[in-house]
Enzyme design. Structure first.
Site, PDB file in Angstrom:
ATOM      1  N   TYR A   1      20.383  20.779  74.611  1.00  0.00           N
ATOM      2  CA  TYR A   1      21.558  20.060  74.194  1.00  0.00           C
ATOM      3  C   TYR A   1      21.486  18.486  74.397  1.00  0.00           C
ATOM      4  O   TYR A   1      22.684  18.178  74.251  1.00  0.00           O
ATOM      5  CB  TYR A   1      22.970  20.921  75.279  1.00  0.00           C
TER       6      TYR A   1
ATOM      7  N   ASN B   1      25.533  29.731  74.847  1.00  0.00           N
ATOM      8  CA  ASN B   1      25.969  28.954  73.213  1.00  0.00           C
ATOM      9  C   ASN B   1      27.375  29.376  73.209  1.00  0.00           C
ATOM     10  O   ASN B   1      27.855  31.082  73.739  1.00  0.00           O
ATOM     11  CB  ASN B   1      24.819  28.163  72.013  1.00  0.00           C
TER      12      ASN B   1
ATOM     13  N   ASP C   1      13.289  28.589  88.604  1.00  0.00           N
ATOM     14  CA  ASP C   1      13.631  29.523  87.994  1.00  0.00           C
ATOM     15  C   ASP C   1      14.619  30.107  88.761  1.00  0.00           C
ATOM     16  O   ASP C   1      14.686  31.247  89.024  1.00  0.00           O
ATOM     17  CB  ASP C   1      12.479  30.640  86.659  1.00  0.00           C
ATOM     18  N   ILE C   2      16.440  30.622  87.393  1.00  0.00           N
ATOM     19  CA  ILE C   2      17.966  30.574  87.458  1.00  0.00           C
ATOM     20  C   ILE C   2      17.672  32.232  88.172  1.00  0.00           C
ATOM     21  O   ILE C   2      17.792  32.766  88.808  1.00  0.00           O
ATOM     22  CB  ILE C   2      18.391  30.627  87.117  1.00  0.00           C
TER      23      ILE C   2
ATOM     24  N   ASP D   1      19.517  30.613  78.628  1.00  0.00           N
ATOM     25  CA  ASP D   1      20.199  31.523  78.188  1.00  0.00           C
ATOM     26  C   ASP D   1      18.692  32.657  77.514  1.00  0.00           C
ATOM     27  O   ASP D   1      19.237  33.721  77.816  1.00  0.00           O
ATOM     28  CB  ASP D   1      20.722  31.111  76.611  1.00  0.00           C
TER      29      ASP D   1
ATOM     30  N   SER E   1      24.029  21.326  79.927  1.00  0.00           N
ATOM     31  CA  SER E   1      23.084  20.259  79.428  1.00  0.00           C
ATOM     32  C   SER E   1      22.803  19.543  79.178  1.00  0.00           C
ATOM     33  O   SER E   1      22.163  18.712  78.148  1.00  0.00           O
ATOM     34  CB  SER E   1      25.126  19.646  78.864  1.00  0.00           C
ATOM     35  N   THR E   2      21.777  19.755  79.647  1.00  0.00           N
ATOM     36  CA  THR E   2      20.012  19.205  80.598  1.00  0.00           C
ATOM     37  C   THR E   2      19.049  18.783  79.693  1.00  0.00           C
ATOM     38  O   THR E   2      18.015  18.722  78.874  1.00  0.00           O
ATOM     39  CB  THR E   2      19.673  18.871  81.663  1.00  0.00           C
ATOM     40  N   GLY E   3      18.893  20.410  78.476  1.00  0.00           N
ATOM     41  CA  GLY E   3      18.289  20.585  77.912  1.00  0.00           C
ATOM     42  C   GLY E   3      17.959  20.618  76.622  1.00  0.00           C
ATOM     43  O   GLY E   3      18.092  19.388  75.608  1.00  0.00           O
TER      44      GLY E   3
ATOM     45  N   GLY F   1      16.301  28.319  76.054  1.00  0.00           N
ATOM     46  CA  GLY F   1      15.869  27.839  77.202  1.00  0.00           C
ATOM     47  C   GLY F   1      17.029  29.121  78.486  1.00  0.00           C
ATOM     48  O   GLY F   1      15.691  30.020  78.643  1.00  0.00           O
TER      49      GLY F   1
HETATM   50  P1  ADP Z   1      21.516  23.811  77.182  1.00  0.00           P
HETATM   51  O1  ADP Z   1      21.636  23.771  76.155  1.00  0.00           O
HETATM   52  O2  ADP Z   1      22.879  23.780  77.950  1.00  0.00           O
HETATM   53  O3  ADP Z   1      20.880  21.991  77.654  1.00  0.00           O
HETATM   54  P2  ADP Z   1      19.155  24.512  77.940  1.00  0.00           P
HETATM   55  O4  ADP Z   1      19.214  26.251  78.905  1.00  0.00           O
HETATM   56  O5  ADP Z   1      18.221  23.937  76.436  1.00  0.00           O
HETATM   57  O6  ADP Z   1      21.047  24.249  78.151  1.00  0.00           O
HETATM   58  O7  ADP Z   1      18.910  23.296  79.596  1.00  0.00           O
HETATM   59  C1  ADP Z   1      19.876  23.135  80.569  1.00  0.00           C
HETATM   60  C2  ADP Z   1      19.220  23.184  81.719  1.00  0.00           C
HETATM   61  O8  ADP Z   1      17.862  23.925  82.571  1.00  0.00           O
HETATM   62  C3  ADP Z   1      17.216  22.003  81.063  1.00  0.00           C
HETATM   63  O9  ADP Z   1      18.040  20.833  82.290  1.00  0.00           O
HETATM   64  C4  ADP Z   1      16.351  22.833  81.380  1.00  0.00           C
HETATM   65  O10 ADP Z   1      15.440  21.724  82.423  1.00  0.00           O
HETATM   66  C5  ADP Z   1      16.441  23.607  82.743  1.00  0.00           C
HETATM   67  N1  ADP Z   1      15.705  25.298  82.200  1.00  0.00           N
HETATM   68  C6  ADP Z   1      15.271  25.822  81.146  1.00  0.00           C
HETATM   69  N2  ADP Z   1      14.886  26.898  81.467  1.00  0.00           N
HETATM   70  C7  ADP Z   1      15.404  28.050  83.106  1.00  0.00           C
HETATM   71  C8  ADP Z   1      15.080  28.172  84.077  1.00  0.00           C
HETATM   72  N3  ADP Z   1      14.950  29.585  83.367  1.00  0.00           N
HETATM   73  N4  ADP Z   1      15.545  28.321  85.022  1.00  0.00           N
HETATM   74  C9  ADP Z   1      15.894  26.733  85.997  1.00  0.00           C
HETATM   75  N5  ADP Z   1      16.325  26.804  84.695  1.00  0.00           N
HETATM   76  C10 ADP Z   1      16.016  26.069  82.954  1.00  0.00           C
END
Ligand code: ADP
Length: 174
Positions: A129, A27, A13-14, A37, A125-127, A35
């Site tokens: 988006y 966004n 988790d970042i 954000d 962008s891989t979530g 996600g």
């Molecule tokens: P976007 O809108 O740019 O697609 P998202 O936040 O929906 O961004 O997802 C981007 C990526 O981050 C996806 O692969 C998702 O699985 C991953 N992700 C979601 N939450 C976390 C987190 N807390 N830490 C790291 N990666 C995450």
């Protein structure tokens, strides 16, 4: 010769990472979302949102354009700054990969300006988006490899699940 940053992959988790800069998959409103954000604002506390509101009231009245990056405080996160960047929404008919590459490049440029040595990225962008993970991973690795941004010495990709980790591992090996 300028040294390129070392690329490190971690699963996790970042918002739990310790780094000079954590990059947010924001966004364009800069006012929060789901996600990454949502997690960054939840864990980082209200200071980050307040800084984002100030940006909307000043330089970014219409929001942050796709492909660009801007820094704020990191609030309660274990980082000096959050760099917010807006990835492109995946399109099956239009090639938006230059915009996705720009997110990585611009985030690194902003991080370097702030004096960051370590920068952690999610898979932009891989979530929500919808960008396919294998292609998103290739673009991420290619963009970071091409960038020499002193004083940045380490770029860490923080991958939320096994699938994302595997795709980045493949891109790194290619
Ligand atoms: P976007 O809108 O740019 O697609 P998202 O936040 O929906 O961004 O997802 C981007 C990526 O981050 C996806 O692969 C998702 O699985 C991953 N992700 C979601 N939450 C976390 C987190 N807390 N830490 C790291 N990666 C995450």
């Amino acid at each position: 010769m300028t040294t390129r940053p070392t690329i490190v992959l971690v699963r996790g988790d970042i918002t739990e990472q310790h780094a000079d800069v954590l990059v947010n998959a924001a966004n364009s409103s800069l006012l929060g979302g789901g996600g990454v954000d949502g997690a960054i604002h939840r864990r980082g506390g209200p200071e980050i949102l307040s800084a984002c509101r100030d940006l909307r009231a000043s330089h970014y009245g219409k929001g942050l354009p796709t492909g660009q990056a801007v820094a704020t405080t990191a609030g309660r996160l274990h980082a000096r700054h959050v760099v917010h960047t807006v990835g492109p929404v995946w399109s099956p008919t239009q090639d938006r990969s230059a915009l996705l590459a720009s997110c990585y490049e611009e985030s690194l440029r902003v991080a370097a300006e702030l004096g960051a040595r370590t920068v952690a990225f999610p898979a932009l962008s891989t979530g929500v988006y919808g960008w396919p993970l294998d292609d998103g991973a290739r673009i991420a690795v290619r963009s970071v490899r091409a960038a020499a941004r002193p004083p940045v010495t380490e770029v860490r990709f923080v991958l939320f699940d096994e699938e994302a980790y595997a795709r980045f591992d493949e891109a790194l090996a290619a």
